[in-house]
Design an enzyme around this catalytic site. Structure first.
Site, PDB file in Angstrom:
ATOM      1  N   CYS A   2      13.974 -16.158 -82.963  1.00  0.00           N
ATOM      2  CA  CYS A   2      12.698 -16.200 -82.243  1.00  0.00           C
ATOM      3  C   CYS A   2      11.918 -14.927 -82.545  1.00  0.00           C
ATOM      4  O   CYS A   2      12.479 -13.944 -83.011  1.00  0.00           O
ATOM      5  CB  CYS A   2      12.898 -16.304 -80.726  1.00  0.00           C
ATOM      6  SG  CYS A   2      13.696 -17.828 -80.167  1.00  0.00           S
ATOM      7  N   ASN A  79      17.209 -14.937 -78.598  1.00  0.00           N
ATOM      8  CA  ASN A  79      18.616 -15.043 -78.947  1.00  0.00           C
ATOM      9  C   ASN A  79      19.180 -13.696 -79.426  1.00  0.00           C
ATOM     10  O   ASN A  79      18.541 -12.978 -80.202  1.00  0.00           O
ATOM     11  CB  ASN A  79      18.777 -16.100 -80.042  1.00  0.00           C
ATOM     12  CG  ASN A  79      20.172 -16.668 -80.100  1.00  0.00           C
ATOM     13  OD1 ASN A  79      20.895 -16.675 -79.108  1.00  0.00           O
ATOM     14  ND2 ASN A  79      20.565 -17.171 -81.258  1.00  0.00           N
TER      15      ASN A  79
END
Length: 324
Positions: A2, A79
């Protein structure tokens, strides 16, 4: 994988790509003021501020991926596999689980300074949502109209970093990204001059040559550098849609394309959605992988003193505007 960022041309805009190979039925979710959360620690928590973001709602609980509140604070969880370590519950502190962290912070803090105060007495505890929904390994970015910080739960405890680049990606831990930026000090949005040797007649043959060396791969280290370069050199015209469009262009420059990044499990890592929040005005803009049209939900168009979550399904199907 991300990417998240903060952009402040005048209003504060917070954006992120959610890069993942599967969906949990994400929706735009508004949590109203005074909403009740039954925390896993056994404490009941009422939000002070309303917030808007994308979340999966399970058992009437919004599991936010990112959000912004009406006070001007935004947050995102990204993450952080292999590095995220959550602690066992402790006495004398606020025991908050990772899936509770975003609404717990945004529900009561309006600035990054207030976030620091809350984090100073918080323990990020290792209690999963349920046996079917294990804890996700995450680290977090918080931003207001002035500054950003990064929170990383590690084996050494909670690490809090000032984020001068207003960017966050994934592994390695945040200090690596700060050090790695020094490798790119010669990049420029302008064409450079011949620094190789005065003995060779080297010249520019096109625009953009000052940025030769800007990494273009999908790794988190490269996405951090590319996002920071585009963000710090970005200029947009003075209108809401120009600013929003600029955020999406920056996010597009680090987006994942189906088939171009394969996970260890053999799945496609793709940008499931991109979002841009005008944190100042409470407008949530987003687009999905299949639907590149920008959609919007305004926090202040909804009743914020109710007791129910307000949910808007994502517009995922392709949409084409025909001119005739």
């Amino acid at each position: 994988m991300c990417t998240s960022l903060s952009y402040r041309p005048n209003d504060h805009y917070f954006g992120r790509n959610l890069d993942i190979e599967y969906s949990y039925n994400e929706q735009v979710v508004i949590t109203p003021r005074r909403h009740l959360f039954h925390l896993r620690s056994g404490v009941d928590f009422h939000t002070t501020y309303a917030l808007i973001g994308i979340a999966s709602v399970m058992e009437e609980v919004p599991l936010y991926y990112e959000a912004a509140n009406e006070a001007g604070l935004a947050a995102a969880g990204l993450n952080f596999p292999g590095n995220a370590v959550y602690a066992a519950p402790k006495e004398g502190v606020d025991n908050i689980t990772p899936f509770e962290l975003i609404p717990w912070i945004l529900g009561q803090a309006g600035t990054v300074a207030e976030v620091r105060g809350l984090l100073s007495r918080m323990n990020l505890s290792n209690i999963p949502f349920s046996s079917a929904v294990p804890l996700a390994p995450l680290h977090f970015m918080f931003s207001d109209g002035q500054e950003s910080l990064v929170l990383e739960p590690t084996a050494e405890g909670l690490q809090i970093y000032d984020d001068p680049y207003d960017v966050m990606t994934n592994n390695p831990p945040f200090p690596f990204h700060l050090d790695n930026m020094h490798n790119y000090l010669n990049l420029s949005p302008s064409n450079g001059s011949n620094q190789f040797s005065r003995h060779y007649p080297l010249r520019n043959y096109g625009v953009g040559m000052g940025a030769i060396g800007l990494p273009g791969d999908a790794s988190s280290a490269s996405r951090f550098v590319r996002t920071a370069f585009h963000l710090t050199n970005s200029r947009s015209a003075d209108s809401e849609l120009d600013h929003v469009g600029q955020v999406f262009h920056i996010l597009d420059s680090v987006a994942m394309l189906r088939g171009c990044t394969i996970t260890d499990e053999g799945k496609d890592d793709l940008t499931l959605y991109s979002c841009c929040i005008n944190v100042t005005k409470g407008i949530f803009y987003y687009k999905t992988y299949a639907n590149s049209q920008i959609n919007a939900v305004c926090l202040h168009n909804e009743p914020l003193d109710g007791d129910q979550l307000i949910v808007f399904p994502l517009q995922r199907e392709p949409s084409v505007h025909y001119a005739n």
